[in-house]
Design an enzyme around this catalytic site. Structure first.
Site, PDB file in Angstrom:
ATOM      1  N   GLU A   7       0.817  -1.223   0.000  1.00 50.14           N
ATOM      2  CA  GLU A   7       0.000   0.000   0.000  1.00 50.14           C
ATOM      3  C   GLU A   7       0.851   1.273   0.000  1.00 50.14           C
ATOM      4  OE1 GLU A   7      -0.564  -2.623   1.914  1.00 50.14           O
ATOM      5  OE2 GLU A   7      -2.659  -3.208   1.722  1.00 50.14           O
ATOM      6  N   PHE A  54     -11.588  -7.207  13.520  1.00 45.68           N
ATOM      7  CA  PHE A  54     -10.501  -7.684  12.669  1.00 45.68           C
ATOM      8  C   PHE A  54     -10.126  -6.616  11.637  1.00 45.68           C
ATOM      9  CE2 PHE A  54      -9.139  -9.978   8.756  1.00 45.68           C
ATOM     10  CZ  PHE A  54      -7.911 -10.403   9.242  1.00 45.68           C
ATOM     11  N   GLN A  55      -8.857  -6.354  11.512  1.00 46.53           N
ATOM     12  CA  GLN A  55      -8.319  -5.335  10.610  1.00 46.53           C
ATOM     13  C   GLN A  55      -8.934  -3.963  10.843  1.00 46.53           C
ATOM     14  OE1 GLN A  55      -8.243  -6.878   6.524  1.00 46.53           O
ATOM     15  NE2 GLN A  55      -6.204  -7.722   6.953  1.00 46.53           N
ATOM     16  N   LYS A 102     -17.504  -0.564   5.641  1.00 41.14           N
ATOM     17  CA  LYS A 102     -17.990  -1.518   4.644  1.00 41.14           C
ATOM     18  C   LYS A 102     -19.506  -1.418   4.460  1.00 41.14           C
ATOM     19  CE  LYS A 102     -17.238  -6.267   3.171  1.00 41.14           C
ATOM     20  NZ  LYS A 102     -16.666  -7.577   3.516  1.00 41.14           N
ATOM     21  N   MET A 134      24.711   8.035   1.722  1.00 42.36           N
ATOM     22  CA  MET A 134      24.628   9.300   2.454  1.00 42.36           C
ATOM     23  C   MET A 134      24.880   9.071   3.940  1.00 42.36           C
ATOM     24  SD  MET A 134      24.450  12.417   1.714  1.00 42.36           S
ATOM     25  CE  MET A 134      23.490  13.038   0.343  1.00 42.36           C
TER      26      MET A 134
END
Lengths: 171, 587
Positions: free
Chosen positions: B53, B115-116, B165, B484
């Site tokens: 993502e 959940f999630q 949802k 760097m």
């Protein structure tokens, strides 16, 4: 380069915001995330028709920081207006406190006497206690609380400061 | 309003189409399945399936920065949203317009540790320009249109819309189009006040050593702003320097252009900043990489600051004349007012200023000791530039030495051809960003100039570019070090190279092949050009493993906490100027 003024000033700001979920978190998060001070913060809906809330925040910092605070607040999407009340002219600031004092006898009488001097109202009482309500400047409330301390003070609840500009003009 | 019944997911897609969206970068999951189901039923919106993502957001950023349009992301709840946070922060820091749709658990489960579930609006509040949680399907269309308006207006930025949802599945007949949505409060000022314009004209007219300091705001204000900038600079005959984010707004080949300024900017740009008497900041924000030590920053100049974001004014540097407005509008007004005024700069003073600048230029601060046996990283990028400059290439980068060398040695003639993570400095930005650029410009040559450490942070996106036949070129400046970090450890920490060497790097050629891309390697200067040509000519995605000198440092460099005139020009310079204690604590 223009030298920076390092004096710390105290300001009262009024912020008109959309009354939507998370807006207070946005304002508080801005202060903590950028390391600004909050000395007092109050919020309540002021216009149910348009769904607007007003936040009064007391903050302190150098002139440059205070300018930043105002600009950063103004940049939040749900913010309609920010007004630096301290800077933009005279304003009235008020705070309300509820003070609970428990005890009997002389101390109880003394607390009631002092309450009268401060034009406090008794909003709850029993044989053993009073709850006083006092309105005024924060300094006045500080003094009142200090005087109640030896007289059986057991609980304090303050609202934080609300403020409004003096004169005929609206926000 | 009697529009036909749609469910939330259909409203999402219709609103996106009405906003002119043609592509979404995303990754499915439980809480966004209804939207993915609706996507399945249509062909108007293309979906690019990323492999992480974070990469979805960077791809959307690449898409947005190379087109000027809003980039769109679709991810699921919980880990989908938290993975997107780095990308969102990156877009916020670099003012990139992105709308990110996140799935959320159904409204009745919010707050139950479902959940999630993650508090997406809570987590993303400080890393977005604005965010929304939509609890009522009747609000959905309005919120989406508002989100696009907020993302692209004023100083652009990322906006998150959290979509439970059940809202995606609920039915509504109250769809409204973008034309019916007006934001209640957000109206950034685009046109500057006329007093500010005339004050600027007066200030500029007195300049003896004028300098334009331009930033990403010029690019965000549209291509017209870049044209106006060059016109104004030429009208004055004044030099122009640019931040990392602003490269391309002024053509690099223009003699007025002094190159990038700041920590790894050119000698002439930084000394011009230090010595100018009127600074015209156009859409830049006095970032600490640019200013160096603040009390020694351009101490004798009067400063004009053009910015659409009032909070950028006086944040780091106190300016004499703020001009709030969109850069394109302001430059247009300024140029007209300048011409109307009939003012001309003091030509004698200007000539002396340019003579001074040419002397600084004569130091040739980007020169480096080239080698016949080993590829110098600067040489690799120089060759890449020479072999691609006529091909209208889009360049992205990761973060580190290679990024600075790319900024120094790749010359940009046009805006929107340079995509790099400036403010946040996100390693792993370049490959997904390049994928997003390639989606927007399928025929163009898109090159991610990478380091071998950064590229591993989002290497999985090779799978995305393979799936969609995106012929992205990944040009890895491979010195086997986090270059760097190594450079700072050498200069600031007594060459104690703590954890900056990557042992057991993958074989990038085989890795490319495993992902279905072409792998190439160059280890000797003699083979560089042919291999680069092979990369360019390939119609497929290519990973180019360019083995370079392991110990090369990036110069010029203003050490942290130092002033512009305290630049280190090369390795021989470093011993004479030890870094101060105060400088050590800065990043």
């Amino acid at each position: 380069m223009v030298p920076r003024d390092q004096t710390i000033e105290r300001r009262t700001m009024a912020v008109l915001v959309d009354n939507e979920p998370g807006v207070l978190a946005r304002v508080i998060g801005l202060f903590s995330g950028r390391g600004y001070n909050i000395e007092s913060l109050t919020v309540s809906e002021v216009d149910p028709v348009q769904g607007l809330s007003r936040i009064t925040v007391i903050t302190s910092g150098t002139p440059q920081i205070l300018e930043q605070i105002k600009a950063q607040l103004d940049r939040l999407v749900p913010v309609h207006r920010v007004s630096d009340l301290t800077r933009e002219g005279p304003c009235v600031e008020r705070e309300l406190v509820l003070v609970k004092v428990s005890g009997r006898g002389n101390k109880r009488v003394e607390s009631l006497r002092i309450a009268d001097i401060f034009r406090a109202r008794v909003v709850d009482s029993s044989q053993q206690h009073f709850v006083f309500e006092v309105t005024g400047s924060s300094e006045k409330l500080d003094v009142f609380i200090d005087m109640m301390r030896p007289l059986g003070l057991v609980d304090v609840s303050r609202t934080g400061v609300v403020a409004i500009a003096r004169g005929p003009k609206g926000f | 309003m009697a529009s036909p019944q749609m469910n939330g997911s259909e409203i999402v897609l219709k609103a996106l189409r009405d906003q002119g969206v043609d592509v979404i970068f995303g990754y499915p999951g439980g809480a966004v399945l209804p939207i993915y189901d609706a996507l399945h039923e249509q062909n108007a919106l293309r979906h690019i399936l990323v492999r992480h993502e974070q990469a979805a957001v960077h791809s959307a950023e690449g898409y947005a920065r190379s087109t000027g349009k809003v980039g769109v992301v679709l991810v699921t709840s919980g880990p989908g949203a938290t993975n997107a946070v780095t990308g969102l922060t990156d877009a916020l820091m670099d003012s990139v317009p992105v709308v990110c749709l996140t799935g959320q658990v159904p409204t009745h489960l919010i707050g139950n540790d479902a959940f999630q579930e993650a508090d997406t609006t809570g987590i993303t509040r400080p890393c977005t320009k604005h965010n929304y949680l939509v609890k009522d399907v009747d609000d959905l269309a309005r919120v989406i249109h508002e989100a696009f308006y907020v993302a692209r207006s004023g100083r652009p930025g990322p906006v998150v819309i959290d979509l439970p949802k059940d809202v995606q599945q609920a039915k509504s007949d109250s769809y409204i189009g973008p034309e019916d949505v007006k934001h209640q409060s957000y109206r950034p000022q685009v046109k500057a006040e006329s007093q500010a314009i005339s004050a600027a004209v007066q200030m500029i007219a007195k300049a003896k050593r004028p300098l334009f300091y331009t930033g990403g705001g010029v690019i965000n204000a549209g291509d017209k702003a870049s044209v106006l900038l060059s016109r104004f600079a030429r009208a004055l005959g004044a030099p122009v320097t640019s931040t990392l984010m602003g490269l391309g707004s002024m053509p690099a080949s223009d003699p007025l252009f002094l190159g990038m300024l700041g920590m790894h900017g050119t000698y002439e740009a930084n000394l011009a900043m230090y010595n100018c008497d009127v600074m015209i900041n156009v859409g830049a924000r006095f970032d600490d990489r640019v200013t160096g030590r603040l009390d020694e920053f351009s101490p004798r100049s009067q400063k004009i600051h053009i910015d659409i974001d009032p909070s950028s004014i006086n944040k780091n540097v106190v300016v004499d004349l703020p001009i709030i407005g969109d850069v394109a509008h302001v430059l247009d007004d300024l140029l007209k007012a300048w011409k109307r005024s009939g003012n001309k700069l003091n030509q004698k003073a200007l000539k002396a200023w340019w003579a001074q600048i040419e002397e600084w230029r004569g130091r040739d601060c980007l020169k480096f000791a080239n080698s016949k046996s080993i590829i110098k990283p600067q040489h690799a990028i120089q060759r890449l530039y020479e072999l691609t400059k006529d091909r209208d290439a889009y360049i992205t980068t990761e973060v580190g030495q290679h990024q600075m060398w790319a900024a120094q040695f790749y010359k940009f003639e046009k805006p929107r051809h340079w995509m790099t993570s400036g403010g946040l400095g996100t390693m792993g930005y370049g490959l997904p960003a390049a994928a997003g650029v390639q989606v927007a410009h399928p025929e163009a040559l898109v090159i991610d100039i990478a380091g071998e450490a950064s590229i591993l942070m989002n290497i999985q996106e090779l799978s995305t570019v393979a799936q969609y036949d995106l012929p992205v070129k990944v040009f890895i400046i491979n010195n086997q070090w986090m270059g760097m970090v190594r450079q700072w450890q050498e200069l600031l920490h007594g060459s104690r190279y703590s954890q900056s060497y990557t042992a057991s790097l993958p074989d990038f050629v085989k890795l490319a092949e495993a992902f279905g891309a072409v792998g190439l390697r160059a280890s000797k200067p003699g083979e560089l050009d042919d291999k680069i040509m092979e990369m360019i000519e390939s119609p497929r995605p290519v990973v180019f493993d360019c083995m370079v000198d392991q110990t090369e440092n990036c110069f010029p460099m203003i050490p942290s906490g130092a002033a512009h005139y305290e630049m280190l020009l090369g390795p021989e310079d470093k011993a004479s100027k030890p870094i101060s204690e105060e400088g050590m604590v800065l990043v």
